[in-house]
Structure formats: C-alpha cells, structure tokens
Design an enzyme around this catalytic site. Structure first.
Site, PDB file in Angstrom:
ATOM      1  N   ARG A 133       0.809  -1.201   0.085  1.00 45.16           N
ATOM      2  CA  ARG A 133      -0.021  -0.138   0.023  1.00 45.16           C
ATOM      3  C   ARG A 133       0.928   1.176  -0.113  1.00 45.16           C
ATOM      4  NH1 ARG A 133      -3.331  -3.185   3.302  1.00 45.16           N
ATOM      5  NH2 ARG A 133      -5.004  -3.914   2.227  1.00 45.16           N
ATOM      6  N   LYS A 184       4.393  11.409 -11.607  1.00 46.00           N
ATOM      7  CA  LYS A 184       3.620  10.548 -12.418  1.00 46.00           C
ATOM      8  C   LYS A 184       4.556   8.992 -12.665  1.00 46.00           C
ATOM      9  CE  LYS A 184       1.380  14.052 -15.198  1.00 46.00           C
ATOM     10  NZ  LYS A 184       1.197  14.474 -16.734  1.00 46.00           N
ATOM     11  N   GLU A 231      12.784  17.971 -24.560  1.00 45.08           N
ATOM     12  CA  GLU A 231      12.118  18.371 -23.388  1.00 45.08           C
ATOM     13  C   GLU A 231      12.823  19.825 -22.867  1.00 45.08           C
ATOM     14  OE1 GLU A 231       9.226  17.174 -22.755  1.00 45.08           O
ATOM     15  OE2 GLU A 231       9.295  15.092 -23.714  1.00 45.08           O
ATOM     16  N   LYS A 281      10.179  22.375 -14.017  1.00 53.21           N
ATOM     17  CA  LYS A 281       9.134  21.488 -13.834  1.00 53.21           C
ATOM     18  C   LYS A 281       8.953  21.376 -12.290  1.00 53.21           C
ATOM     19  CE  LYS A 281       7.509  16.999 -14.696  1.00 53.21           C
ATOM     20  NZ  LYS A 281       7.415  15.634 -15.344  1.00 53.21           N
ATOM     21  N   GLU A 307      -2.322  17.959 -12.195  1.00 52.90           N
ATOM     22  CA  GLU A 307      -2.606  18.151 -13.694  1.00 52.90           C
ATOM     23  C   GLU A 307      -4.112  18.904 -13.808  1.00 52.90           C
ATOM     24  OE1 GLU A 307      -0.557  15.951 -16.800  1.00 52.90           O
ATOM     25  OE2 GLU A 307      -2.095  16.726 -18.221  1.00 52.90           O
ATOM     26  N   ARG A 326       0.037  22.336 -15.185  1.00 46.28           N
ATOM     27  CA  ARG A 326       0.820  21.196 -15.484  1.00 46.28           C
ATOM     28  C   ARG A 326       0.560  20.735 -16.873  1.00 46.28           C
ATOM     29  NH1 ARG A 326       2.798  16.236 -11.652  1.00 46.28           N
ATOM     30  NH2 ARG A 326       4.105  15.161 -13.167  1.00 46.28           N
ATOM     31  N   ASN A 363       2.759  19.394 -21.579  1.00 43.38           N
ATOM     32  CA  ASN A 363       2.377  18.583 -22.615  1.00 43.38           C
ATOM     33  C   ASN A 363       2.570  19.344 -23.912  1.00 43.38           C
ATOM     34  OD1 ASN A 363       1.839  16.334 -20.964  1.00 43.38           O
ATOM     35  ND2 ASN A 363      -0.366  16.952 -20.505  1.00 43.38           N
ATOM     36  N   HIS A 379       3.320  17.488 -27.286  1.00 42.65           N
ATOM     37  CA  HIS A 379       2.940  16.223 -26.902  1.00 42.65           C
ATOM     38  C   HIS A 379       1.727  15.505 -27.676  1.00 42.65           C
ATOM     39  CE1 HIS A 379       6.193  16.751 -24.165  1.00 42.65           C
ATOM     40  NE2 HIS A 379       6.287  15.707 -23.773  1.00 42.65           N
ATOM     41  N   HIS A 438       2.260  12.468 -29.519  1.00 39.94           N
ATOM     42  CA  HIS A 438       1.780  11.180 -29.216  1.00 39.94           C
ATOM     43  C   HIS A 438       1.116  10.820 -30.459  1.00 39.94           C
ATOM     44  CE1 HIS A 438       1.518  12.254 -24.863  1.00 39.94           C
ATOM     45  NE2 HIS A 438       2.865  11.495 -24.933  1.00 39.94           N
ATOM     46  N   HIS A 450      10.335   9.125 -28.252  1.00 48.54           N
ATOM     47  CA  HIS A 450       9.242  10.194 -27.793  1.00 48.54           C
ATOM     48  C   HIS A 450       9.675  11.610 -27.898  1.00 48.54           C
ATOM     49  CE1 HIS A 450       6.320  11.939 -24.938  1.00 48.54           C
ATOM     50  NE2 HIS A 450       7.385  12.456 -24.284  1.00 48.54           N
TER      51      HIS A 450
HETATM   52  P1  NAD Z   1      14.296   4.668 -21.614  1.00 53.21           P
HETATM   53  O1  NAD Z   1      14.081   4.521 -20.243  1.00 53.21           O
HETATM   54  O2  NAD Z   1      13.734   3.544 -22.443  1.00 53.21           O
HETATM   55  O3  NAD Z   1      15.673   4.572 -21.899  1.00 53.21           O
HETATM   56  C1  NAD Z   1      16.201   4.818 -23.284  1.00 53.21           C
HETATM   57  C2  NAD Z   1      17.128   3.775 -23.551  1.00 53.21           C
HETATM   58  O4  NAD Z   1      18.453   4.273 -22.919  1.00 53.21           O
HETATM   59  C3  NAD Z   1      16.811   2.493 -22.773  1.00 53.21           C
HETATM   60  O5  NAD Z   1      17.391   1.338 -23.594  1.00 53.21           O
HETATM   61  C4  NAD Z   1      17.807   2.453 -21.440  1.00 53.21           C
HETATM   62  O6  NAD Z   1      18.255   1.179 -21.363  1.00 53.21           O
HETATM   63  C5  NAD Z   1      19.044   3.197 -22.077  1.00 53.21           C
HETATM   64  N1  NAD Z   1      19.891   3.886 -21.339  1.00 53.21           N
HETATM   65  C6  NAD Z   1      19.440   4.593 -20.299  1.00 53.21           C
HETATM   66  N2  NAD Z   1      20.235   5.351 -19.592  1.00 53.21           N
HETATM   67  C7  NAD Z   1      21.454   5.178 -20.034  1.00 53.21           C
HETATM   68  C8  NAD Z   1      22.980   5.550 -20.207  1.00 53.21           C
HETATM   69  N3  NAD Z   1      23.290   6.348 -19.252  1.00 53.21           N
HETATM   70  N4  NAD Z   1      23.572   5.019 -20.901  1.00 53.21           N
HETATM   71  C9  NAD Z   1      23.172   4.238 -21.790  1.00 53.21           C
HETATM   72  N5  NAD Z   1      22.038   3.631 -22.011  1.00 53.21           N
HETATM   73  C10 NAD Z   1      21.209   4.096 -21.308  1.00 53.21           C
HETATM   74  O7  NAD Z   1      13.355   5.930 -22.410  1.00 53.21           O
HETATM   75  P2  NAD Z   1      13.535   7.515 -21.673  1.00 53.21           P
HETATM   76  O8  NAD Z   1      13.482   8.469 -22.962  1.00 53.21           O
HETATM   77  O9  NAD Z   1      14.187   7.717 -20.557  1.00 53.21           O
HETATM   78  O10 NAD Z   1      12.125   7.284 -20.874  1.00 53.21           O
HETATM   79  C11 NAD Z   1      10.973   7.220 -21.797  1.00 53.21           C
HETATM   80  C12 NAD Z   1      10.023   6.943 -20.578  1.00 53.21           C
HETATM   81  O11 NAD Z   1       9.632   7.815 -19.885  1.00 53.21           O
HETATM   82  C13 NAD Z   1       8.421   6.828 -21.505  1.00 53.21           C
HETATM   83  O12 NAD Z   1       7.845   5.450 -21.082  1.00 53.21           O
HETATM   84  C14 NAD Z   1       7.783   7.756 -21.140  1.00 53.21           C
HETATM   85  O13 NAD Z   1       6.367   7.505 -20.803  1.00 53.21           O
HETATM   86  C15 NAD Z   1       8.137   8.012 -19.788  1.00 53.21           C
HETATM   87  N6  NAD Z   1       7.989   9.490 -19.367  1.00 53.21           N
HETATM   88  C16 NAD Z   1       7.382   9.753 -18.077  1.00 53.21           C
HETATM   89  C17 NAD Z   1       7.185  11.074 -17.730  1.00 53.21           C
HETATM   90  C18 NAD Z   1       6.661  11.241 -16.265  1.00 53.21           C
HETATM   91  O14 NAD Z   1       6.501  12.454 -15.906  1.00 53.21           O
HETATM   92  N7  NAD Z   1       6.660   9.969 -15.521  1.00 53.21           N
HETATM   93  C19 NAD Z   1       7.599  12.258 -18.534  1.00 53.21           C
HETATM   94  C20 NAD Z   1       8.173  11.863 -19.718  1.00 53.21           C
HETATM   95  C21 NAD Z   1       8.282  10.573 -20.247  1.00 53.21           C
HETATM   96  N1  GLY Z   2       5.771  14.863 -18.557  1.00 51.78           N
HETATM   97  C1  GLY Z   2       4.530  15.854 -18.059  1.00 51.78           C
HETATM   98  C2  GLY Z   2       4.249  15.649 -16.644  1.00 51.78           C
HETATM   99  O1  GLY Z   2       5.095  15.348 -15.826  1.00 51.78           O
HETATM  100  O2  GLY Z   2       3.252  16.269 -16.625  1.00 51.78           O
END
Ligand code: NAD
Ligand code: GLY
Length: 365
Positions: free
Chosen positions: A127, A149, A191, A233, A243, A247, A251, A254, A258, A271
């Site tokens: 929980r 998030k 970003e 941020k 949001e 917030r 986007n 986005h 998307h 992305h």
């Molecule tokens: P990811 O986590 O898939 O990482 C990208 C690739 O890089 C992966 O293959 C990973 O293994 C590799 N990698 C990571 N760090 C590395 C490093 N230092 N050296 C070498 N390789 C490395 O992708 P991302 O772009 O970090 O994140 C995308 C995700 O984030 C999506 O799922 C998206 O929905 C999410 N996201 C969430 C929020 C939020 O507010 N929570 C905001 C934006 C995006």
């Molecule tokens: N990446 C959008 C948010 O965190 O709200």
C-alpha cells in the site's frame, strides 16, 4: 569524492505529511558510499534497473549501498515494450519473495521506463513504499524523474495504468550521460527546449546560444540546462501536482507528438523526437493565431536541426491522420482535444479551438 553542484526542492503542499523532496544534481554521486548510506539510513533496498543500464552502473551503486540490511536487485529487459504488467509483477514478486517491509526503499536506476515502473511498484507495494529516482537518460533527468507520475502501458495505450506517487529524492549523476546514445541524448534536449518555450524566454535564448556546447555534452553547460529544466518542472508540479491546470502546459508538443508516435508505430521515433516535431507544429499554429512571432519557430527549427531532432511530422502523415490519432489520446477531455499553444515566447495556454485547417497550415508551413 562526489561533487554536489546544486540541490533544489520540489515543494508539495499537502498538510498531513510533508512530501517535498530534493533534486540533487552532481558528479560521481553513484560511487559516493557515505552519500548513499545517509540517504538509505539502514533501510532495505529494492534496486531496479534494466539490462542496458545495469551492466554500466549497478555494481558501482551496489558497492555504495554496501552494508544495507537487505538488498534485492531486479534487472528488467530494456525498452518501452517492456513497460508492462509483467515487468511490474517481476518487481513486486522480487520484493515480496525477499520479504521486504513497507519501510524498504525502491531505487530506480535507469531511464523513464525504469523510473515510471519502479515508482508505480513502490506506490502499490504494501500500500505504498518510498522510492528514489536515479535517472540516467537526459529525458529522465529533466522530466520523468520529477513530479510523481508513475505507471505502465496497456495494449490500449501508453501510461494508462498508474498513480501519482512522488519520490523521496531525485539523484542526478551527470556522469551517467557519458554513455547515453546520441539519439537518446537529442530526444532529451527536446524536453529541455520545451521548458524555455513554455516558461522562460531567457532560457530559450541561452539554449540557442549554447547549442554547440550542449551537443558536445559540455559538463557545466549540461549541468545548468538540467538544473534550470528541473527548477521549471518543480515549480509547475508544486503549483499543480495533479494536472488540473498549468501542469498541462508540460504537454506542449505532446498532443501532436503522441499522435506521430502512435501512427509511426511506437519505437520508430523516440518520444522526444516526436515531441520535437509536435512543438514545431504547435508553434506554427501559434504563429497563425498571431500570438507568436514567426522568428521563434525559425529559431526552434534551427535548434532542432543542430541537435539532430526532426522539424516536421513524417510526410506520410496527413492532418486527418493526426486528428484521428489525437482524438483517441487519453488526454482528450469530454470528447475535446486540448492543445497547448504559445501566447508568446515563454508563455503557454490550453485551447480546444484548433481546426483541421490550422493543422493543414502547420503541416505545410
Ligand atoms: P528509456 O527508459 O527507455 O531509456 C532509453 C534507452 O536508453 C533504454 O534502452 C535504456 O536502457 C538506455 N539507457 C538509459 N540510460 C542510459 C545511459 N546512461 N547510458 C546508456 N544507455 C542508457 O527511455 P527514456 O527516454 O528515459 O524514458 C521514456 C519513458 O519515460 C516513457 O515510457 C515515457 O512514458 C516516460 N515519461 C514519463 C514522464 C513522467 O512524468 N513520469 C515524463 C516523460 C516521459
Ligand atoms: N511530463 C509531463 C508531466 O510530468 O506532467
């Protein structure tokens, strides 16, 4: 010896517990045992990483965690396709089998995929347990690790299952960026420039001036770009954690992004690449509305080109393809697509009044 360059606070107003937390930006943080011992404070740890980041950084971090009472390591397959229920179960199974208690800490070492999944696992483990974000992609350092998030994907769409669950710390070790592939790095810069466009005109201009240093991954330049991005941020999240209002400005680009990701098939464009094209489209529409000077779009396009990001949607996609894909986005509210446009450099606003003609104009501009 580690070097803490900057610490800033994400302030969250909720009366019953103080959920505010620091974002710590520095170098050689992963290898600083004393730093980690003070963060962990004797608690058990569930360290979650993926099979690309793990081999690079997990052993350094494990060494720093040294004498923790209980350490469980979970190594997931890397990639968006594995941001699913099965991976979530893998994390929870490991924590339960090792009999962790609610006082144990989850530590997410990786990009946004690992961070989102680990945060979600922490949100529902017994929980609700605490977790620390240790983001290793630029995108995760400036965006996904901050703001709480968390979640996983579903066959019906991205991030459809999740929770708001804030980390207790975000630890950004700039050294991890050295191994990040070029395309992933550029995707993170999309970003970064977004923050300038929606909130800080000076930062936008500074980024344009620093484009050479940024692409060369100059340490001081990156440190400031990440710090300023996190400050923006953090302030948006502090104002509107769930949001309900501002917030949504995060986007920017986005809604179109998307749609591009979806139509191309996830994984074809990263992305950040899709968001980069989406920001150009949204900026063109802002110019059409008369709220943004055309010179800003030119600057954005020049920045994107210089760092290796797209400047337009794939030519195979029409305005009606995009509209159709956007209509089924989870951010559609009461059947209306909500667009984020610019009211000027550094100022964003939400509108539902974008026509197909506007999009046709933006795609052909
Ligand atoms: P990811 O986590 O898939 O990482 C990208 C690739 O890089 C992966 O293959 C990973 O293994 C590799 N990698 C990571 N760090 C590395 C490093 N230092 N050296 C070498 N390789 C490395 O992708 P991302 O772009 O970090 O994140 C995308 C995700 O984030 C999506 O799922 C998206 O929905 C999410 N996201 C969430 C929020 C939020 O507010 N929570 C905001 C934006 C995006
Ligand atoms: N990446 C959008 C948010 O965190 O709200």
């Amino acid at each position: 010896m580690s070097d803490i360059l900057h610490t800033l606070e994400v302030q969250l107003p909720l009366p019953e517990v103080d959920r505010s937390y620091p974002i710590i930006i520095g170098r050689a943080l992963l290898s600083d045992g004393a730093f980690w011992q003070s963060l962990i404070a004797g608690r058990g740890v569930i360290l979650v990483t993926d099979d690309q980041v793990g081999p690079l950084y997990a052993s350094t971090l494990k060494e720093s965690l040294g004498g923790v009472s209980q350490l469980t390591e979970v190594v997931l397959s890397a990639g968006e396709a594995r941001k699913d229920m099965a991976s979530l179960e893998t994390i929870l199974d490991a924590a339960l089998k090792d009999r962790h208690e609610r006082g144990s800490l989850f530590v997410a070492l990786g990009g946004g995929v690992v961070g989102d999944m680990t945060g979600f696992a922490a949100s529902c483990f017994l929980r609700g347990a605490d977790f620390i974000q240790v983001p290793t992609t630029l995108l995760a350092q400036v965006d996904s690790s901050v703001g709480g998030k968390t979640g996983i994907n579903h066959a019906m769409g991205k991030n459809l299952i999740g929770a708001f669950h804030q980390p207790t710390q975000v630890v950004i070790d700039l050294d991890t960026l050295a191994s990040l592939p070029e395309r992933e790095f550029a995707a993170g810069l999309a970003e970064v420039i977004k923050y300038g466009l929606i909130r800080d005109a000076d930062f936008f201009e500074w980024l344009l001036a620093q484009v050479g240093a940024l692409t060369a991954r100059d340490g001081d330049t990156l440190a400031y770009a990440i710090q300023r991005s996190c400050e923006i941020k953090a302030s948006v999240v502090a104002e509107d954690e769930r949001e309900g209002g501002v917030r949504a400005h995060l986007n920017f680009g986005h809604t179109f992004g998307h749609a591009i990701e979806r139509l191309q098939g996830y994984g074809e464009w990263l992305h950040g690449e899709a968001v980069a094209a989406g920001m150009v489209i949204a900026s063109q529409i802002s110019v059409l509305r008369g709220t943004l000077d055309a010179s800003i779009v030119e600057k954005l396009i020049a920045f994107n080109r210089a760092v290796g990001l797209p400047v337009e949607a794939p030519s195979s996609l029409s305005a009606s393809d995009l509209l159709q894909a956007m209509s089924s986005d989870k951010k559609v509210s009461s059947g209306k697509i909500r667009y984020i446009l610019l009211q000027g450099l550094g100022e964003a606003a939400v509108t539902e009044h974008v026509t197909t003609d506007d999009i046709v104009f933006a795609l052909s501009a």
